[in-house]
Design a protein around this motif. Structure first.
Motif, PDB file in Angstrom:
ATOM      1  N   GLY A 116       0.859  -1.172   0.000  1.00  0.00           N
ATOM      2  CA  GLY A 116       0.000   0.000   0.000  1.00  0.00           C
ATOM      3  C   GLY A 116       0.898   1.225   0.000  1.00  0.00           C
ATOM      4  O   GLY A 116       2.093   1.134   0.311  1.00  0.00           O
ATOM      5  N   HIS A 117       0.376   2.355  -0.379  1.00  0.00           N
ATOM      6  CA  HIS A 117       1.113   3.622  -0.359  1.00  0.00           C
ATOM      7  C   HIS A 117       0.145   4.725   0.036  1.00  0.00           C
ATOM      8  O   HIS A 117      -1.063   4.501   0.124  1.00  0.00           O
ATOM      9  N   SER A 118       0.675   5.917   0.247  1.00  0.00           N
ATOM     10  CA  SER A 118      -0.174   7.086   0.438  1.00  0.00           C
ATOM     11  C   SER A 118       0.435   8.235  -0.358  1.00  0.00           C
ATOM     12  O   SER A 118       1.613   8.214  -0.695  1.00  0.00           O
ATOM     13  N   PHE A 119      -0.398   9.206  -0.673  1.00  0.00           N
ATOM     14  CA  PHE A 119       0.066  10.444  -1.309  1.00  0.00           C
ATOM     15  C   PHE A 119      -0.501  11.554  -0.445  1.00  0.00           C
ATOM     16  O   PHE A 119      -1.650  11.949  -0.587  1.00  0.00           O
ATOM     17  N   ASP A 120       0.310  12.006   0.511  1.00  0.00           N
ATOM     18  CA  ASP A 120      -0.131  12.988   1.485  1.00  0.00           C
ATOM     19  C   ASP A 120       0.722  14.244   1.376  1.00  0.00           C
ATOM     20  O   ASP A 120       1.913  14.170   1.063  1.00  0.00           O
ATOM     21  N   ILE A 121       0.110  15.376   1.637  1.00  0.00           N
ATOM     22  CA  ILE A 121       0.780  16.666   1.484  1.00  0.00           C
ATOM     23  C   ILE A 121       0.968  17.305   2.860  1.00  0.00           C
ATOM     24  O   ILE A 121       0.041  17.346   3.667  1.00  0.00           O
ATOM     25  N   THR A 122       2.186  17.789   3.088  1.00  0.00           N
ATOM     26  CA  THR A 122       2.554  18.388   4.364  1.00  0.00           C
ATOM     27  C   THR A 122       3.480  19.575   4.126  1.00  0.00           C
ATOM     28  O   THR A 122       4.074  19.698   3.052  1.00  0.00           O
ATOM     29  N   LYS A 123       3.629  20.413   5.137  1.00  0.00           N
ATOM     30  CA  LYS A 123       4.621  21.490   5.065  1.00  0.00           C
ATOM     31  C   LYS A 123       5.959  21.033   5.643  1.00  0.00           C
ATOM     32  O   LYS A 123       6.965  21.704   5.485  1.00  0.00           O
ATOM     33  N   LYS A 124       5.970  19.882   6.335  1.00  0.00           N
ATOM     34  CA  LYS A 124       7.204  19.364   6.916  1.00  0.00           C
ATOM     35  C   LYS A 124       8.096  18.826   5.805  1.00  0.00           C
ATOM     36  O   LYS A 124       7.667  18.011   4.998  1.00  0.00           O
ATOM     37  N   GLY A 125       9.335  19.257   5.800  1.00  0.00           N
ATOM     38  CA  GLY A 125      10.282  18.808   4.790  1.00  0.00           C
ATOM     39  C   GLY A 125      11.193  17.710   5.299  1.00  0.00           C
ATOM     40  O   GLY A 125      11.158  17.356   6.471  1.00  0.00           O
ATOM     41  N   PRO A 126      12.015  17.164   4.400  1.00  0.00           N
ATOM     42  CA  PRO A 126      12.945  16.109   4.781  1.00  0.00           C
ATOM     43  C   PRO A 126      14.005  16.634   5.753  1.00  0.00           C
ATOM     44  O   PRO A 126      14.188  17.848   5.831  1.00  0.00           O
ATOM     45  N   PRO A 127      14.670  15.746   6.462  1.00  0.00           N
ATOM     46  CA  PRO A 127      14.618  14.294   6.354  1.00  0.00           C
ATOM     47  C   PRO A 127      13.374  13.729   7.053  1.00  0.00           C
ATOM     48  O   PRO A 127      12.859  14.319   7.990  1.00  0.00           O
ATOM     49  N   PHE A 128      12.930  12.566   6.578  1.00  0.00           N
ATOM     50  CA  PHE A 128      11.778  11.899   7.157  1.00  0.00           C
ATOM     51  C   PHE A 128      12.243  10.647   7.894  1.00  0.00           C
ATOM     52  O   PHE A 128      13.127   9.939   7.426  1.00  0.00           O
ATOM     53  N   ALA A 129      11.634  10.388   9.045  1.00  0.00           N
ATOM     54  CA  ALA A 129      11.988   9.223   9.858  1.00  0.00           C
ATOM     55  C   ALA A 129      11.491   7.935   9.207  1.00  0.00           C
ATOM     56  O   ALA A 129      10.538   7.957   8.427  1.00  0.00           O
ATOM     57  N   VAL A 130      12.121   6.826   9.551  1.00  0.00           N
ATOM     58  CA  VAL A 130      11.690   5.519   9.057  1.00  0.00           C
ATOM     59  C   VAL A 130      10.259   5.243   9.509  1.00  0.00           C
ATOM     60  O   VAL A 130       9.434   4.770   8.752  1.00  0.00           O
ATOM     61  N   MET A 131       9.948   5.548  10.750  1.00  0.00           N
ATOM     62  CA  MET A 131       8.578   5.432  11.263  1.00  0.00           C
ATOM     63  C   MET A 131       8.009   6.855  11.279  1.00  0.00           C
ATOM     64  O   MET A 131       8.109   7.561  12.263  1.00  0.00           O
ATOM     65  N   PRO A 132       7.436   7.286  10.163  1.00  0.00           N
ATOM     66  CA  PRO A 132       7.057   8.692  10.036  1.00  0.00           C
ATOM     67  C   PRO A 132       5.915   9.085  10.964  1.00  0.00           C
ATOM     68  O   PRO A 132       5.005   8.323  11.224  1.00  0.00           O
ATOM     69  N   ASN A 133       6.039  10.283  11.471  1.00  0.00           N
ATOM     70  CA  ASN A 133       4.986  10.921  12.247  1.00  0.00           C
ATOM     71  C   ASN A 133       4.870  12.322  11.665  1.00  0.00           C
ATOM     72  O   ASN A 133       5.216  13.298  12.306  1.00  0.00           O
ATOM     73  N   ILE A 134       4.454  12.382  10.425  1.00  0.00           N
ATOM     74  CA  ILE A 134       4.469  13.623   9.661  1.00  0.00           C
ATOM     75  C   ILE A 134       3.214  14.419   9.974  1.00  0.00           C
ATOM     76  O   ILE A 134       2.108  13.981   9.686  1.00  0.00           O
ATOM     77  N   LYS A 135       3.426  15.583  10.586  1.00  0.00           N
ATOM     78  CA  LYS A 135       2.301  16.439  10.976  1.00  0.00           C
ATOM     79  C   LYS A 135       2.623  17.872  10.618  1.00  0.00           C
ATOM     80  O   LYS A 135       3.773  18.275  10.732  1.00  0.00           O
ATOM     81  N   PRO A 136       1.653  18.659  10.258  1.00  0.00           N
ATOM     82  CA  PRO A 136       0.300  18.216   9.925  1.00  0.00           C
ATOM     83  C   PRO A 136       0.227  17.780   8.461  1.00  0.00           C
ATOM     84  O   PRO A 136       0.983  18.245   7.626  1.00  0.00           O
ATOM     85  N   ILE A 137      -0.698  16.899   8.172  1.00  0.00           N
ATOM     86  CA  ILE A 137      -1.034  16.557   6.797  1.00  0.00           C
ATOM     87  C   ILE A 137      -2.126  17.546   6.390  1.00  0.00           C
ATOM     88  O   ILE A 137      -3.146  17.651   7.069  1.00  0.00           O
TER      89      ILE A 137
END
Length: 187
Positions: A116-137
Protein backbone atom coordinates in the motif's frame (compact mmCIF):
# COMPACT_ATOMS: atom_id res chain seq x y z
CA UNK A 1 -11.82 20.69 14.59
CA UNK A 2 -14.60 19.86 12.13
CA UNK A 3 -16.11 16.39 11.72
CA UNK A 4 -14.33 15.67 8.42
CA UNK A 5 -10.93 16.57 9.93
CA UNK A 6 -11.63 14.34 12.97
CA UNK A 7 -12.64 11.44 10.71
CA UNK A 8 -9.49 11.83 8.60
CA UNK A 9 -7.30 12.03 11.72
CA UNK A 10 -8.92 8.87 13.11
CA UNK A 11 -8.44 7.07 9.76
CA UNK A 12 -4.72 7.95 9.71
CA UNK A 13 -4.33 6.84 13.32
CA UNK A 14 -6.18 3.54 12.81
CA UNK A 15 -4.42 2.59 9.58
CA UNK A 16 -1.06 3.80 10.90
CA UNK A 17 -1.39 1.61 13.98
CA UNK A 18 -2.36 -1.35 11.75
CA UNK A 19 0.71 -0.75 9.56
CA UNK A 20 3.05 -0.57 12.56
CA UNK A 21 1.54 -3.71 14.11
CA UNK A 22 1.75 -5.59 10.82
CA UNK A 23 5.40 -4.59 10.40
CA UNK A 24 6.18 -5.46 14.03
CA UNK A 25 4.80 -8.99 13.81
CA UNK A 26 6.50 -9.59 10.49
CA UNK A 27 3.50 -9.44 8.16
CA UNK A 28 4.85 -6.38 6.39
CA UNK A 29 3.04 -3.14 5.77
CA UNK A 30 1.56 -4.57 2.60
CA UNK A 31 -1.11 -6.32 4.66
CA UNK A 32 -2.17 -3.19 6.52
CA UNK A 33 -4.89 -2.07 4.12
CA UNK A 34 -7.02 1.02 4.03
CA UNK A 35 -10.17 1.78 5.99
CA UNK A 36 -11.27 4.26 3.34
CA UNK A 37 -13.92 3.10 0.89
CA UNK A 38 -13.18 5.91 -1.60
CA UNK A 39 -10.54 3.77 -3.38
CA UNK A 40 -11.58 2.42 -6.77
CA UNK A 41 -10.05 -0.18 -9.08
CA UNK A 42 -8.64 0.35 -12.58
CA UNK A 43 -7.09 -1.83 -15.26
CA UNK A 44 -3.73 -0.99 -16.85
CA UNK A 45 -5.36 0.68 -19.91
CA UNK A 46 -7.47 2.81 -17.55
CA UNK A 47 -4.35 3.77 -15.56
CA UNK A 48 -2.58 4.82 -18.78
CA UNK A 49 -5.60 6.99 -19.72
CA UNK A 50 -5.61 8.60 -16.25
CA UNK A 51 -1.90 9.44 -16.48
CA UNK A 52 -2.60 11.38 -19.69
CA UNK A 53 -4.99 13.70 -17.81
CA UNK A 54 -2.19 15.43 -15.88
CA UNK A 55 -2.31 19.10 -16.97
CA UNK A 56 1.31 19.98 -16.14
CA UNK A 57 4.18 20.78 -18.46
CA UNK A 58 7.61 19.25 -17.86
CA UNK A 59 10.83 21.26 -17.74
CA UNK A 60 13.80 19.35 -16.34
CA UNK A 61 12.77 17.83 -13.01
CA UNK A 62 9.83 20.22 -12.52
CA UNK A 63 6.22 19.87 -13.59
CA UNK A 64 4.61 23.31 -13.92
CA UNK A 65 0.87 23.81 -13.78
CA UNK A 66 -1.13 26.88 -14.79
CA UNK A 67 -4.71 28.07 -14.58
CA UNK A 68 -7.37 28.23 -11.91
CA UNK A 69 -7.87 24.45 -11.87
CA UNK A 70 -5.00 22.00 -12.27
CA UNK A 71 -5.03 18.20 -12.40
CA UNK A 72 -2.09 16.34 -10.89
CA UNK A 73 -1.88 12.60 -11.58
CA UNK A 74 0.65 10.74 -9.45
CA UNK A 75 1.40 7.02 -9.46
CA UNK A 76 3.31 4.88 -7.00
CA UNK A 77 6.04 2.75 -8.50
CA UNK A 78 5.16 2.37 -12.15
CA UNK A 79 7.22 -0.19 -14.11
CA UNK A 80 10.62 1.28 -14.90
CA UNK A 81 10.72 3.52 -11.81
CA UNK A 82 12.75 2.66 -8.70
CA UNK A 83 10.99 1.48 -5.54
CA UNK A 84 9.86 3.40 -3.60
CA UNK A 85 9.06 6.49 -5.66
CA UNK A 86 6.27 8.54 -7.17
CA UNK A 87 5.90 9.21 -10.88
CA UNK A 88 4.27 12.39 -12.15
CA UNK A 89 4.28 13.14 -15.88
CA UNK A 90 6.98 10.49 -16.55
CA UNK A 91 9.32 12.00 -13.92
CA UNK A 92 10.52 10.42 -10.66
CA UNK A 93 9.52 12.57 -7.65
CA UNK A 94 9.48 15.87 -9.59
CA UNK A 95 9.00 19.29 -8.04
CA UNK A 96 5.43 20.44 -8.68
CA UNK A 97 5.06 24.17 -9.41
CA UNK A 98 1.44 25.23 -8.77
CA UNK A 99 -0.14 28.71 -8.96
CA UNK A 100 -1.43 30.13 -5.65
CA UNK A 101 -5.20 30.24 -5.56
CA UNK A 102 -5.63 27.29 -7.92
CA UNK A 103 -7.94 24.40 -7.19
CA UNK A 104 -5.76 21.29 -7.32
CA UNK A 105 -7.51 18.06 -8.27
CA UNK A 106 -5.24 15.10 -7.51
CA UNK A 107 -5.57 11.54 -8.76
CA UNK A 108 -3.29 9.07 -6.99
CA UNK A 109 -2.80 5.57 -8.42
CA UNK A 110 -1.10 2.67 -6.64
CA UNK A 111 0.33 0.28 -9.23
CA UNK A 112 2.69 -1.49 -6.81
CA UNK A 113 1.40 -5.03 -6.26
CA UNK A 114 3.41 -5.57 -3.08
CA UNK A 115 2.58 -2.56 -0.92
CA UNK A 116 0.00 0.00 0.00
CA UNK A 117 1.11 3.62 -0.36
CA UNK A 118 -0.17 7.09 0.44
CA UNK A 119 0.07 10.44 -1.31
CA UNK A 120 -0.13 12.99 1.48
CA UNK A 121 0.78 16.67 1.48
CA UNK A 122 2.55 18.39 4.36
CA UNK A 123 4.62 21.49 5.06
CA UNK A 124 7.20 19.36 6.92
CA UNK A 125 10.28 18.81 4.79
CA UNK A 126 12.94 16.11 4.78
CA UNK A 127 14.62 14.29 6.35
CA UNK A 128 11.78 11.90 7.16
CA UNK A 129 11.99 9.22 9.86
CA UNK A 130 11.69 5.52 9.06
CA UNK A 131 8.58 5.43 11.26
CA UNK A 132 7.06 8.69 10.04
CA UNK A 133 4.99 10.92 12.25
CA UNK A 134 4.47 13.62 9.66
CA UNK A 135 2.30 16.44 10.98
CA UNK A 136 0.30 18.22 9.93
CA UNK A 137 -1.03 16.56 6.80
CA UNK A 138 -2.87 19.32 4.90
CA UNK A 139 -4.44 17.06 2.23
CA UNK A 140 -4.03 13.56 0.91
CA UNK A 141 -5.23 10.05 0.35
CA UNK A 142 -4.39 8.08 3.43
CA UNK A 143 -3.19 4.52 2.90
CA UNK A 144 -4.10 2.66 -0.28
CA UNK A 145 -5.09 -0.95 -0.51
CA UNK A 146 -2.59 -3.35 -2.07
CA UNK A 147 -3.49 -3.90 -5.77
CA UNK A 148 -4.69 -7.39 -6.62
CA UNK A 149 -6.32 -9.46 -9.33
CA UNK A 150 -4.59 -7.55 -12.14
CA UNK A 151 -6.18 -4.23 -11.11
CA UNK A 152 -4.74 -1.12 -9.50
CA UNK A 153 -6.15 1.16 -6.81
CA UNK A 154 -6.79 4.87 -7.29
CA UNK A 155 -8.52 7.73 -5.52
CA UNK A 156 -9.03 11.46 -5.95
CA UNK A 157 -8.96 14.49 -3.68
CA UNK A 158 -9.11 18.27 -4.08
CA UNK A 159 -6.71 20.69 -2.42
CA UNK A 160 -6.88 24.51 -2.19
CA UNK A 161 -3.30 25.52 -1.33
CA UNK A 162 -2.04 28.90 -0.24
CA UNK A 163 1.41 30.15 -1.27
CA UNK A 164 4.29 28.25 0.29
CA UNK A 165 6.48 25.17 0.09
CA UNK A 166 4.94 21.76 0.67
CA UNK A 167 6.01 18.15 0.25
CA UNK A 168 4.14 15.12 -1.05
CA UNK A 169 5.07 11.99 0.87
CA UNK A 170 4.26 8.33 1.31
CA UNK A 171 3.62 7.61 4.99
CA UNK A 172 4.18 3.85 4.85
CA UNK A 173 7.06 3.22 7.29
CA UNK A 174 10.42 3.56 5.53
CA UNK A 175 9.09 4.91 2.22
CA UNK A 176 9.56 8.69 2.65
CA UNK A 177 12.82 8.03 4.52
CA UNK A 178 14.20 6.22 1.47
CA UNK A 179 13.10 8.79 -1.09
CA UNK A 180 9.37 8.51 -1.70
CA UNK A 181 8.66 12.23 -1.55
CA UNK A 182 8.81 15.37 -3.64
CA UNK A 183 8.48 19.14 -3.29
CA UNK A 184 5.51 21.32 -4.15
CA UNK A 185 6.02 25.05 -4.66
CA UNK A 186 2.86 27.16 -4.63
CA UNK A 187 3.44 30.75 -5.79
Amino acid sequence: MNTQTKMQKNRYLSVGVAAVLAATVGMGTALAGTLDSSWKEATLPQVKAMLQKDTGKVSGDTVTYSGKTVHVVAAAVLPGFPFPSFEVHDKKNPTLDIPAGATVDVTFINTNKGFGHSFDITKKGPPFAVMPNIKPIVAGTGFSPVPKDGKFGYTNFTWHPTAGTYYYVCQIPGHAATGMFGKIIVK
